[in-house]
Design an enzyme around this catalytic site. Structure first.
Site, PDB file in Angstrom:
ATOM      1  N   HIS A 115      78.663  75.056 -14.219  1.00  0.00           N
ATOM      2  CA  HIS A 115      78.421  74.081 -12.453  1.00  0.00           C
ATOM      3  C   HIS A 115      77.765  74.166 -11.659  1.00  0.00           C
ATOM      4  O   HIS A 115      76.362  75.098 -11.772  1.00  0.00           O
ATOM      5  CB  HIS A 115      79.573  75.698 -11.780  1.00  0.00           C
ATOM      6  CG  HIS A 115      79.261  74.899 -10.184  1.00  0.00           C
ATOM      7  ND1 HIS A 115      80.511  73.996 -10.290  1.00  0.00           N
ATOM      8  CD2 HIS A 115      79.456  75.488  -8.944  1.00  0.00           C
ATOM      9  CE1 HIS A 115      80.927  73.244  -8.897  1.00  0.00           C
ATOM     10  NE2 HIS A 115      80.234  74.177  -7.883  1.00  0.00           N
ATOM     11  N   HIS A 136      79.371  71.713  -2.645  1.00  0.00           N
ATOM     12  CA  HIS A 136      79.716  71.161  -4.395  1.00  0.00           C
ATOM     13  C   HIS A 136      80.686  70.631  -4.222  1.00  0.00           C
ATOM     14  O   HIS A 136      81.756  70.842  -3.226  1.00  0.00           O
ATOM     15  CB  HIS A 136      79.558  72.281  -4.514  1.00  0.00           C
ATOM     16  CG  HIS A 136      80.203  73.861  -4.632  1.00  0.00           C
ATOM     17  ND1 HIS A 136      81.489  74.240  -5.370  1.00  0.00           N
ATOM     18  CD2 HIS A 136      80.888  73.808  -3.425  1.00  0.00           C
ATOM     19  CE1 HIS A 136      81.753  75.236  -4.426  1.00  0.00           C
ATOM     20  NE2 HIS A 136      81.763  74.581  -3.591  1.00  0.00           N
ATOM     21  N   ASP A 162      82.399  64.817 -10.398  1.00  0.00           N
ATOM     22  CA  ASP A 162      82.787  65.698 -10.218  1.00  0.00           C
ATOM     23  C   ASP A 162      81.137  66.493  -9.952  1.00  0.00           C
ATOM     24  O   ASP A 162      80.226  66.298  -9.676  1.00  0.00           O
ATOM     25  CB  ASP A 162      82.690  66.255 -12.152  1.00  0.00           C
ATOM     26  CG  ASP A 162      81.412  65.460 -12.618  1.00  0.00           C
ATOM     27  OD1 ASP A 162      80.343  65.302 -12.453  1.00  0.00           O
ATOM     28  OD2 ASP A 162      82.018  65.760 -13.899  1.00  0.00           O
ATOM     29  N   CYS A 163      81.435  68.113 -10.495  1.00  0.00           N
ATOM     30  CA  CYS A 163      79.733  68.709  -9.782  1.00  0.00           C
ATOM     31  C   CYS A 163      78.287  68.058  -9.814  1.00  0.00           C
ATOM     32  O   CYS A 163      77.979  67.959  -8.793  1.00  0.00           O
ATOM     33  CB  CYS A 163      80.392  70.650  -9.996  1.00  0.00           C
ATOM     34  SG  CYS A 163      79.669  70.954 -11.533  1.00  0.00           S
ATOM     35  N   SER A 164      78.326  67.632 -11.732  1.00  0.00           N
ATOM     36  CA  SER A 164      77.111  67.526 -11.742  1.00  0.00           C
ATOM     37  C   SER A 164      76.813  65.875 -11.168  1.00  0.00           C
ATOM     38  O   SER A 164      75.726  65.673 -11.072  1.00  0.00           O
ATOM     39  CB  SER A 164      76.541  67.609 -13.269  1.00  0.00           C
ATOM     40  OG  SER A 164      77.514  67.067 -14.045  1.00  0.00           O
ATOM     41  N   TYR A 171      73.825  59.215 -22.310  1.00  0.00           N
ATOM     42  CA  TYR A 171      74.871  59.294 -21.985  1.00  0.00           C
ATOM     43  C   TYR A 171      76.113  58.513 -23.544  1.00  0.00           C
ATOM     44  O   TYR A 171      76.464  57.355 -22.918  1.00  0.00           O
ATOM     45  CB  TYR A 171      74.822  59.910 -20.604  1.00  0.00           C
ATOM     46  CG  TYR A 171      76.631  61.009 -21.004  1.00  0.00           C
ATOM     47  CD1 TYR A 171      75.749  62.352 -20.105  1.00  0.00           C
ATOM     48  CD2 TYR A 171      77.375  60.631 -20.854  1.00  0.00           C
ATOM     49  CE1 TYR A 171      76.726  63.411 -20.218  1.00  0.00           C
ATOM     50  CE2 TYR A 171      78.492  61.880 -21.557  1.00  0.00           C
ATOM     51  CZ  TYR A 171      77.886  63.058 -20.661  1.00  0.00           C
ATOM     52  OH  TYR A 171      78.805  64.074 -20.539  1.00  0.00           O
ATOM     53  N   ASP A 185      74.666  66.136 -16.647  1.00  0.00           N
ATOM     54  CA  ASP A 185      75.713  67.519 -16.962  1.00  0.00           C
ATOM     55  C   ASP A 185      74.701  68.834 -16.330  1.00  0.00           C
ATOM     56  O   ASP A 185      72.838  68.575 -16.424  1.00  0.00           O
ATOM     57  CB  ASP A 185      76.273  67.661 -17.987  1.00  0.00           C
ATOM     58  CG  ASP A 185      76.626  66.198 -18.512  1.00  0.00           C
ATOM     59  OD1 ASP A 185      78.165  65.758 -17.609  1.00  0.00           O
ATOM     60  OD2 ASP A 185      76.930  66.549 -19.665  1.00  0.00           O
ATOM     61  N   ALA A 186      75.282  69.578 -15.966  1.00  0.00           N
ATOM     62  CA  ALA A 186      75.032  70.311 -14.876  1.00  0.00           C
ATOM     63  C   ALA A 186      74.433  71.481 -16.200  1.00  0.00           C
ATOM     64  O   ALA A 186      72.689  71.925 -16.063  1.00  0.00           O
ATOM     65  CB  ALA A 186      75.850  71.828 -14.905  1.00  0.00           C
TER      66      ALA A 186
END
Length: 288
Positions: A250, A261, A198-200, A89, A217-218
């Protein structure tokens, strides 16, 4: 490029050295206070992180430094796979947050509680607070404490009750149990730590504790993991969501209630039934 490691408990990764705002000073200080920074932001200022923050590094996490400028380092984080760069990343962190790699890299243990005290000696006072998901090499053990290798040649001790051996086999219910530690935590764009997710970031952090390295990431998680029909999911699997003709935006853990989540800025991590709106954008499922 040179190798380095995060030498602070949590280092936020930014899109550029110019991305932080004045109010982000606690996060980019040489000794960052990410807990205070997260607590100081309201919904509006959290929304302002979009396009500024990318992810977070945790103590001891290795990076490759490919450029340095004005006290900042452009890095790649190999523990966080990304389609943005095959080496890891990408982003920018303050150079003061980086040090030399720990001297050991075997027998890793992960912090499995929201925060854990890092001690200079077993049972001594805390010298730092480490976040959930921090992975460090263990080098010794004594009376319910584990000695860990730190960046810049240092060592510290962690209570065994706060850690988990990364090699220990994981069960699907472990994902729900670990994710549930953060019910009520406010969403943080780019967050991968106990101070905001965050979600991911939630999926990535829980997987890291359980010894599984997955993308950050998602949309990359959906591309990398084993796909399965949505109607065959079990608790601990993943749901992915996307709007028509858009990439996945998401992700959440399938749960007995519906989905565990980190919802979105302005909301808190929750375990709830899928709403009709969510079902309308449910496009894929995967198994870890």
């Amino acid at each position: 490029m040179k190798l380095a490691a995060a030498k602070v408990p949590v280092s936020t990764v930014w899109t550029s050295p110019d991305a932080p705002r004045d109010l982000d000073a606690p996060a980019v200080a040489a000794a960052p206070d990410v807990a205070a920074w997260a607590k100081s932001m309201d919904t509006e200022t959290r929304l302002g992180l979009h396009g500024r923050t990318l992810t977070q590094l945790l103590l001891g996490e290795p990076v490759m430094v490919r450029a340095e400028r004005d006290g900042w380092s452009e890095i790649l984080a190999p523990w966080q796979p990304s389609s943005a760069d095959e080496l890891g990343y990408p982003g920018w962190v303050p150079s003061a947050h980086l040090g030399e790699l720990p001297v050991a890299a075997t027998d890793p243990i992960a912090v499995r509680v929201p925060t854990a005290a890092l001690m200079a000696e077993p049972g001594a006072g805390a010298v730092a607070e480490l976040s959930f998901g921090t992975v460090l090499a263990s080098v010794d053990h004594a009376d319910g404490f584990t000695k860990v290798a730190l960046p810049d040649g240092g060592f510290g001790w962690l209570d065994d009750d706060a850690t988990r051996a990364v090699q220990e086999p994981a069960k699907a219910e472990d994902r729900i149990q670990l994710g549930s530690l953060f019910l009520g935590l406010e969403y943080l764009w780019g967050g991968t730590s106990a101070y905001g997710l965050d979600c991911s970031g939630l999926i990535h952090a829980v997987s890291r504790v359980l010894g599984q390295r997955i993308p950050r990431d998602a949309h990359d998680q959906a591309a990398a993991l084993e796909q399965l029909p949505v109607d065959e999911v079990q608790p601990g699997d993943l749901y992915f969501f996307a709007r028509p003709d858009q990439k996945i935006h998401h992700v959440g853990f399938v749960s007995a209630q519906g989905m565990l989540h980190a919802s979105e800025t302005g909301k808190r991590l929750e375990n709830e039934a899928l709403t009709p709106e969510r079902r309308a954008t449910l496009v894929a499922a995967a198994r870890l």
